[in-house]
Structure formats: structure tokens, C-alpha cells
Scaffold this motif. Sequence first.
Motif, mmCIF file in Angstrom:
data_model
loop_
_atom_site.group_PDB
_atom_site.id
_atom_site.type_symbol
_atom_site.label_atom_id
_atom_site.label_comp_id
_atom_site.label_asym_id
_atom_site.label_seq_id
_atom_site.Cartn_x
_atom_site.Cartn_y
_atom_site.Cartn_z
ATOM 1 N N GLU A 186 25.395 45.126 52.118
ATOM 2 C CA GLU A 186 25.601 45.965 50.926
ATOM 3 C C GLU A 186 27.051 46.433 50.842
ATOM 4 O O GLU A 186 27.626 46.518 49.762
ATOM 5 N N VAL A 187 27.634 46.756 52.006
ATOM 6 C CA VAL A 187 29.016 47.260 52.028
ATOM 7 C C VAL A 187 29.983 46.153 51.619
ATOM 8 O O VAL A 187 30.903 46.364 50.816
ATOM 9 N N VAL A 188 29.769 44.949 52.165
ATOM 10 C CA VAL A 188 30.637 43.815 51.824
ATOM 11 C C VAL A 188 30.546 43.528 50.320
ATOM 12 O O VAL A 188 31.556 43.315 49.646
ATOM 13 N N LEU A 189 29.332 43.543 49.787
ATOM 14 C CA LEU A 189 29.134 43.250 48.363
ATOM 15 C C LEU A 189 29.775 44.325 47.486
ATOM 16 O O LEU A 189 30.392 44.017 46.467
ATOM 17 N N LYS A 190 29.645 45.581 47.929
ATOM 18 C CA LYS A 190 30.262 46.680 47.169
ATOM 19 C C LYS A 190 31.784 46.492 47.132
ATOM 20 O O LYS A 190 32.429 46.650 46.089
ATOM 21 N N GLU A 191 32.363 46.140 48.298
ATOM 22 C CA GLU A 191 33.814 45.902 48.371
ATOM 23 C C GLU A 191 34.213 44.745 47.454
ATOM 24 O O GLU A 191 35.229 44.812 46.762
ATOM 25 N N ALA A 192 33.400 43.684 47.473
ATOM 26 C CA ALA A 192 33.712 42.501 46.646
ATOM 27 C C ALA A 192 33.703 42.878 45.156
ATOM 28 O O ALA A 192 34.590 42.472 44.398
ATOM 29 N N ARG A 193 32.709 43.674 44.760
ATOM 30 C CA ARG A 193 32.623 44.086 43.343
ATOM 31 C C ARG A 193 33.819 44.958 42.962
ATOM 32 O O ARG A 193 34.368 44.844 41.867
ATOM 33 N N GLN A 194 34.210 45.837 43.896
ATOM 34 C CA GLN A 194 35.352 46.724 43.651
ATOM 35 C C GLN A 194 36.631 45.892 43.492
ATOM 36 O O GLN A 194 37.425 46.112 42.577
ATOM 37 N N LEU A 195 36.818 44.913 44.388
ATOM 38 C CA LEU A 195 38.005 44.045 44.319
ATOM 39 C C LEU A 195 38.021 43.265 43.006
ATOM 40 O O LEU A 195 39.053 43.143 42.355
ATOM 41 N N ALA A 196 36.840 42.750 42.612
ATOM 42 C CA ALA A 196 36.753 42.002 41.358
ATOM 43 C C ALA A 196 37.117 42.904 40.178
ATOM 44 O O ALA A 196 37.840 42.498 39.265
ATOM 45 N N ALA A 197 36.648 44.154 40.238
ATOM 46 C CA ALA A 197 36.954 45.111 39.157
ATOM 47 C C ALA A 197 38.456 45.392 39.101
ATOM 48 O O ALA A 197 39.018 45.656 38.041
ATOM 49 N N ASP A 198 39.120 45.301 40.254
ATOM 50 C CA ASP A 198 40.577 45.512 40.313
ATOM 51 C C ASP A 198 41.362 44.253 39.940
ATOM 52 O O ASP A 198 42.583 44.240 40.009
ATOM 53 N N GLY A 199 40.645 43.184 39.617
ATOM 54 C CA GLY A 199 41.330 41.969 39.179
ATOM 55 C C GLY A 199 41.493 40.889 40.241
ATOM 56 O O GLY A 199 42.104 39.854 39.992
#
Length: 276
Positions: free
Chosen positions: A6-19
Motif C-alpha cells: 500500500e505504501v509503495v502504491l501510495k508513493e507511486a500515485r503521488q509521484l505520478a500526480a507530481d508528473g
Amino acid sequence: ATKPMEVVLKEARQLAADGVRELNIVAQDTPYYGIDLYGEPRLAELLEELVKVEGIEWIRLLYFYPMYVTDKLLETIAAHKKILPYIDMPLQHISDSMLRRMSRRVTKAETVALLKKMREKIPGLTLRTTFITGFPGETDQDVNELASFVKEQKFQHVGVFPYSLEPDTPAAKLDGHLSEEVKNARRDRIMQVQQHIAFRHAAKKVGKTLDVIIDRPVEGEENAFIGRTQGDAPDIDSVVYVTASDEPLRPGQFTACEIAASQGYDLIGVAVGKPW
């Protein structure tokens, strides 16, 4: 400690949101991911979830030791366009006596069979590996075996490092330590074998149109950029020098690129069509 999925996926979504558009998955031993948390390797499951993250276009896998590479994992990589056909697998040596001395729990025959299987299951696979020369007890015969292996396997990317003595490690207590001169000469020999192979790999791309991710502009040059193909990890592999025609390019964009020439390990090309 291992990060839960869940933590890895949350980080991935955050990075994607940052471009961010390319994820590089790195762990001390990436296929081992999840053993301590879930009692079994869960990298395939993690990848199945990561490919659903919108905005991430490329997922690259680094640090794959051979021990936990399963058919399921290879099939997962092959099944998804977003997971690049790129694996970095630090083999360290190939002679059985050296693999034993390095405490690697894998044999030459198992390694050769695994590389064959990986290439069969993942079409167009780019392989990067690293080797150590001059480990205590390494003989000329071991180095000959390594040179032949590099010649046969035709890896796209190889790094070779002379063994460096670290006090208080098991290797420090081994007999047969070698001089810096011998370690470096052996490294140079393996790199020489690889250089011919890498230059040929690059030359074969001339005339092709490849997708390139743009990393940065070339300083002091108008409309010139440095990017990478899917076969190149950031900071460690080769690059593509891209000339933009009409559309200016930005870091993080993808562009199709007509490869006009190769220069040693690197490529030179012209951006075509609209970047995305």
C-alpha cells in the motif's frame, strides 16, 4: 525494512500526480520483495497494481538477483507494456569456484539456464549486469571463463568493478588477495570484450525510430536534449542525444526519435512527430 505494498502504491500515485512518468523499482534484492512481510515473494502482485497507476508510462526493474526469479514474475513482466523489457541482474561472476567463494547460491549452469529462459519469456529483453574482478582467489582461468561468458551472452550493458577490500567482511579473511594492478587489468580486459558488443548493439539501432524519454536539455545548445530509450536506465546506461525540430521538448516528455548515428555507447537522433 520492506515497505508494504500500500505504501509503495501510495508513493507511486503521488509521484505520478507530481508528473513523474518513469518508475525505477530498486531494492537490495528486488524479486525477494515481500518475503519478510508476507512470507512469500510478492513482486509480481506489486507490479500488477503499479501498472494501474495513471500517468506512469515506464516501470523499470533493477537489482534482480537470480534466486527468486519465478516464471510468474517473468510472465507478469512480459504481459504489460508499461513494464519495460529491461532487467538489471548483478551476476558478479560466472565461474563456479568464484560463485562459491563469493557465497552466491547459484551455479554457472543455473545462471545460463535462467538467462535463456528470461530471454525466451520476455521478447526484446535488455539485460544489464555487473561483475567483480580480482576477488580473493580468482585465477586466470576464472577470468578466461568470465570473458568467454560475456562474449557469448552479448549483454547490452555491463559494469565491471575491481574487488575492494572491506575490513571485517567474510571476504577479507579469505586467502589469495590480489594486487590492485591485477584487479584493474582484469577489469579492463572484461570491459574491452564488452565494449565491442555494446558498440555493435548501438550501431544496430541506427535507422530505427525509437521512443525516448527526455531527461534534460544540453547546456548551451539550442534545441538539443539528452534522453534515453527503454533499454537505458537513468544515470548508469547510455543516452540518446536528441535534436528537436519544431517542437521544443521538456524533461519527462516522450518523443519518437529517428536514430541517425551511434557514437560509442550512445545514440544521436532527431525527434519526429508530436511529443507526449
